[in-house]
Motif scaffolding. Structure first.
Motif, PDB file in Angstrom:
ATOM      1  N   TYR A  86       0.845  -1.186   0.000  1.00  0.00           N
ATOM      2  CA  TYR A  86       0.000   0.000   0.000  1.00  0.00           C
ATOM      3  C   TYR A  86       0.884   1.241   0.000  1.00  0.00           C
ATOM      4  CZ  TYR A  86      -4.329  -2.543   0.529  1.00  0.00           C
ATOM      5  OH  TYR A  86      -5.406  -3.354   0.296  1.00  0.00           O
ATOM      6  N   VAL A  87       0.538   2.227  -0.795  1.00  0.00           N
ATOM      7  CA  VAL A  87       1.385   3.409  -0.985  1.00  0.00           C
ATOM      8  C   VAL A  87       0.925   4.618  -0.185  1.00  0.00           C
ATOM      9  CG1 VAL A  87       2.148   2.698  -3.263  1.00  0.00           C
ATOM     10  CG2 VAL A  87       0.123   4.105  -3.057  1.00  0.00           C
ATOM     11  N   GLY A  88      -0.191   4.536   0.491  1.00  0.00           N
ATOM     12  CA  GLY A  88      -0.726   5.690   1.216  1.00  0.00           C
ATOM     13  C   GLY A  88      -1.758   6.412   0.367  1.00  0.00           C
ATOM     14  N   MET A  89      -2.360   7.416   0.956  1.00  0.00           N
ATOM     15  CA  MET A  89      -3.427   8.144   0.276  1.00  0.00           C
ATOM     16  C   MET A  89      -2.884   8.917  -0.927  1.00  0.00           C
ATOM     17  SD  MET A  89      -6.172   7.344   1.834  1.00  0.00           S
ATOM     18  CE  MET A  89      -7.411   8.534   1.414  1.00  0.00           C
ATOM     19  N   THR A  90      -3.522   8.734  -2.058  1.00  0.00           N
ATOM     20  CA  THR A  90      -3.199   9.492  -3.261  1.00  0.00           C
ATOM     21  C   THR A  90      -4.481  10.136  -3.782  1.00  0.00           C
ATOM     22  OG1 THR A  90      -3.542   7.591  -4.713  1.00  0.00           O
ATOM     23  CG2 THR A  90      -1.299   7.962  -3.930  1.00  0.00           C
ATOM     24  N   SER A  91      -4.316  11.215  -4.496  1.00  0.00           N
ATOM     25  CA  SER A  91      -5.456  11.926  -5.093  1.00  0.00           C
ATOM     26  C   SER A  91      -5.338  11.877  -6.602  1.00  0.00           C
ATOM     27  CB  SER A  91      -5.466  13.392  -4.649  1.00  0.00           C
ATOM     28  OG  SER A  91      -5.602  13.479  -3.269  1.00  0.00           O
TER      29      SER A  91
END
Length: 127
Positions: A86-91
């Motif tokens: 998982y890479v973290g929150m992205t927009s």
């Protein structure tokens, strides 16, 4: 001379985007339609690496981009990359013409402003 300015991940061509124009754009927020939500899910399913791993998804209100005929919606989520982590929150900003997604921009700076209202997006988490 005209400049291209990125706003919510969408290029808006103008001489200059004033504070009044930004107020007008962010003031145009409306809840995304069911067709726009469905188009966003379909687009993400066909273009993202592992859409089935998406969690913590949220969708912004739709913005009308001045007099261009386009609307922009931002989607935020956490998903796996090609290495399985998982890479973290992205927009990601999705630009719509009608109910069809015509382009997208990952990590769009306009998606990370406090002026944009987000709500949960369970349709994207439950693929």
């Amino acid at each position: 001379m005209k400049r291209t300015i990125l706003l919510a991940g969408v290029a808006v061509v103008s001489g200059c985007v004033s504070a009044e124009q930004l107020d007008k754009i962010y003031g145009s927020q409306t809840t995304p339609t069911a067709a726009e939500r469905a188009a966003a899910v379909a687009y993400i399913k066909t273009t993202f690496y592992d859409p089935y791993s998406i969690r913590d998804a949220s969708i912004s209100n739709a913005l009308t981009l001045l007099d261009t005929g386009y609307r922009s919606i931002c989607v935020r989520f956490n998903a796996k990359n090609r290495m399985g982590g998982y890479v973290g929150m992205t927009s990601t900003s999705l630009r719509f013409q009608g109910a069809a997604v015509v382009s997208s921009l990952q990590d769009a700076p306009g998606c990370n402003t406090a002026r944009l209202t987000y709500s949960s997006f369970p349709e994207l988490e439950n693929l």
